[in-house]
Motif scaffolding. Structure first.
Motif, mmCIF file in Angstrom:
data_model
loop_
_atom_site.group_PDB
_atom_site.id
_atom_site.type_symbol
_atom_site.label_atom_id
_atom_site.label_comp_id
_atom_site.label_asym_id
_atom_site.label_seq_id
_atom_site.Cartn_x
_atom_site.Cartn_y
_atom_site.Cartn_z
ATOM 1 N N GLY A 11 -7.943 37.001 7.526
ATOM 2 C CA GLY A 11 -8.409 35.670 8.265
ATOM 3 C C GLY A 11 -8.407 35.922 9.634
ATOM 4 N N MET A 12 -7.582 36.846 10.197
ATOM 5 C CA MET A 12 -7.544 37.091 11.748
ATOM 6 C C MET A 12 -8.751 37.730 12.267
ATOM 7 N N THR A 13 -9.459 38.267 11.310
ATOM 8 C CA THR A 13 -10.864 38.857 11.584
ATOM 9 C C THR A 13 -11.715 37.790 11.992
ATOM 10 N N LEU A 14 -11.507 36.626 11.807
ATOM 11 C CA LEU A 14 -12.602 35.465 11.673
ATOM 12 C C LEU A 14 -12.105 34.790 13.031
ATOM 13 N N GLU A 15 -11.528 35.508 14.110
ATOM 14 C CA GLU A 15 -10.908 34.585 15.343
ATOM 15 C C GLU A 15 -11.976 33.931 16.080
ATOM 16 N N LYS A 16 -13.090 34.778 16.161
ATOM 17 C CA LYS A 16 -14.247 34.197 16.802
ATOM 18 C C LYS A 16 -14.910 33.057 16.264
ATOM 19 N N SER A 17 -15.141 33.116 15.069
ATOM 20 C CA SER A 17 -15.986 31.729 14.155
ATOM 21 C C SER A 17 -14.994 30.642 14.017
ATOM 22 N N ASN A 18 -13.519 31.113 14.070
ATOM 23 C CA ASN A 18 -12.473 30.180 13.491
ATOM 24 C C ASN A 18 -11.303 30.329 14.207
ATOM 25 N N PRO A 19 -11.016 30.346 15.694
ATOM 26 C CA PRO A 19 -10.049 30.850 16.138
ATOM 27 C C PRO A 19 -8.700 29.973 15.541
ATOM 28 N N ALA A 70 -5.424 31.614 14.225
ATOM 29 C CA ALA A 70 -4.186 31.470 14.901
ATOM 30 C C ALA A 70 -3.136 31.338 13.653
ATOM 31 N N PHE A 71 -3.276 30.575 12.669
ATOM 32 C CA PHE A 71 -2.273 30.240 11.498
ATOM 33 C C PHE A 71 -2.249 31.511 10.889
ATOM 34 N N CYS A 72 -3.105 32.419 10.697
ATOM 35 C CA CYS A 72 -2.862 33.804 10.093
ATOM 36 C C CYS A 72 -1.987 34.584 10.969
ATOM 37 N N TYR A 73 -2.174 34.496 12.213
ATOM 38 C CA TYR A 73 -1.106 35.103 13.040
ATOM 39 C C TYR A 73 0.256 34.653 12.913
ATOM 40 N N TYR A 74 0.284 33.189 13.033
ATOM 41 C CA TYR A 74 1.686 32.714 12.951
ATOM 42 C C TYR A 74 2.174 33.260 11.589
ATOM 43 N N ASN A 75 1.541 33.081 10.561
ATOM 44 C CA ASN A 75 2.217 33.480 9.284
ATOM 45 C C ASN A 75 2.530 34.898 9.193
ATOM 46 N N PHE A 96 -14.085 31.798 4.088
ATOM 47 C CA PHE A 96 -13.521 30.502 4.203
ATOM 48 C C PHE A 96 -12.069 30.865 4.223
ATOM 49 N N VAL A 97 -11.514 30.575 5.895
ATOM 50 C CA VAL A 97 -10.162 31.158 6.057
ATOM 51 C C VAL A 97 -9.269 30.267 5.604
ATOM 52 N N THR A 98 -9.269 28.989 5.380
ATOM 53 C CA THR A 98 -8.248 28.371 4.768
ATOM 54 C C THR A 98 -8.062 28.632 3.167
ATOM 55 N N ALA A 99 -8.791 29.210 2.530
ATOM 56 C CA ALA A 99 -8.579 29.950 1.180
ATOM 57 C C ALA A 99 -7.972 31.136 1.442
ATOM 58 N N ILE A 100 -8.220 31.981 2.395
ATOM 59 C CA ILE A 100 -7.651 33.208 2.784
ATOM 60 C C ILE A 100 -6.231 33.100 3.044
ATOM 61 N N THR A 104 2.270 35.007 20.247
ATOM 62 C CA THR A 104 1.525 34.789 21.508
ATOM 63 C C THR A 104 -0.020 34.777 21.242
ATOM 64 N N LYS A 105 -0.579 35.714 20.384
ATOM 65 C CA LYS A 105 -1.720 35.481 19.987
ATOM 66 C C LYS A 105 -2.256 34.325 19.253
ATOM 67 N N ALA A 106 -1.414 33.642 18.363
ATOM 68 C CA ALA A 106 -1.681 32.395 17.868
ATOM 69 C C ALA A 106 -1.847 31.435 18.903
ATOM 70 N N ILE A 107 -1.146 31.521 20.120
ATOM 71 C CA ILE A 107 -1.183 30.631 21.022
ATOM 72 C C ILE A 107 -2.570 30.712 22.004
ATOM 73 N N GLU A 108 -2.797 32.012 22.177
ATOM 74 C CA GLU A 108 -4.085 32.452 22.852
ATOM 75 C C GLU A 108 -5.312 31.712 21.922
ATOM 76 N N LEU A 109 -5.358 31.807 20.742
ATOM 77 C CA LEU A 109 -6.450 31.204 19.941
ATOM 78 C C LEU A 109 -6.386 29.840 19.900
ATOM 79 N N ASP A 110 -5.162 29.044 19.865
ATOM 80 C CA ASP A 110 -5.080 27.544 19.604
ATOM 81 C C ASP A 110 -4.217 27.155 20.567
ATOM 82 N N PRO A 111 -4.699 27.198 22.073
ATOM 83 C CA PRO A 111 -3.829 26.869 23.149
ATOM 84 C C PRO A 111 -3.479 25.485 23.216
ATOM 85 N N ASN A 112 -4.124 24.579 22.564
ATOM 86 C CA ASN A 112 -3.725 23.122 22.637
ATOM 87 C C ASN A 112 -3.084 22.537 21.463
#
Length: 194
Positions: free
Chosen positions: A77-85, A89-94, A50-54, A113-121
């Protein structure tokens, strides 16, 4: 509110969102970081992914200055990028924000940059990297492009226009463009205080 959040947990203790909701309430409404941490941890007992708790736990340790522990949380949280990109992305930003403060600028740029790749919109991701470019790398061309991309994604959000206007005034010294962007923000929301 606390009674109702607690009742939701009592009725559905295996739903991590109930634990997270009360944790959020503890943190942001009651200012009880320790109770929030406990509920974040309970959410993870129910659902270890549950990445928001992480991220909530990561923010807790980041605010306490325990940066390595915070980074370790964000990396979970970053390890979950496939299931919850978006959440990853928030984890990468932090983590990028920590790296920026530690003057690990290449690592920070990579994470933004990785945060943008995962959440480009998400225009916030571009605003965040733009601020990094302006404050840390002094690369005003890249910063301007990112602020402009945020506007392109969400042109009806006055905050995007305001951010680019502020940047243009402070960093680029282009008061004409700044005034134009500020006026555009006001066209969208006449009550935009900034």
């Amino acid at each position: 509110a606390l009674i109702d959040y607690s009742k939701a947990i009592e009725l559905a203790p295996n739903d991590p969102r109930n634990w997270y909701n009360r944790a959020y309430f503890y943190k942001y409404y009651l200012g009880d970081d320790e109770a929030a941490l406990s509920d974040y941890q309970n959410a993870l007992k129910v659902d270890p992914e549950f990445v928001t708790a992480i991220t909530g736990i990561g923010v807790y340790y980041q605010n306490k200055g325990e940066l390595q522990t915070a980074i370790e949380q964000y990396e979970k949280g970053m390890t979950l990028e496939k299931s919850n990109p978006e959440a990853a992305a928030f984890c990468y930003y932090n983590r990028a924000s920590i790296y920026s403060e530690q003057n690990k600028l290449q690592e920070a740029e990579n994470d933004y940059t990785k945060a943008i790749e995962l959440d480009p919109n998400n225009p916030n991701r571009y605003d965040q990297r733009a601020q990094f470019y302006a404050d840390y790398l002094k690369d005003y061309d890249k910063a301007f492009k990112d602020y402009s991309k945020a506007i392109e994604i969400d042109p009806e959000n006055p905050d995007n226009w305001y951010a680019r206007g502020k940047f243009s005034s402070i960093y680029n010294g282009d008061d004409n463009l700044a005034l134009k962007d500020f006026n555009k923000a006001l066209d969208i929301d006449l009550g935009h205080a900034n």
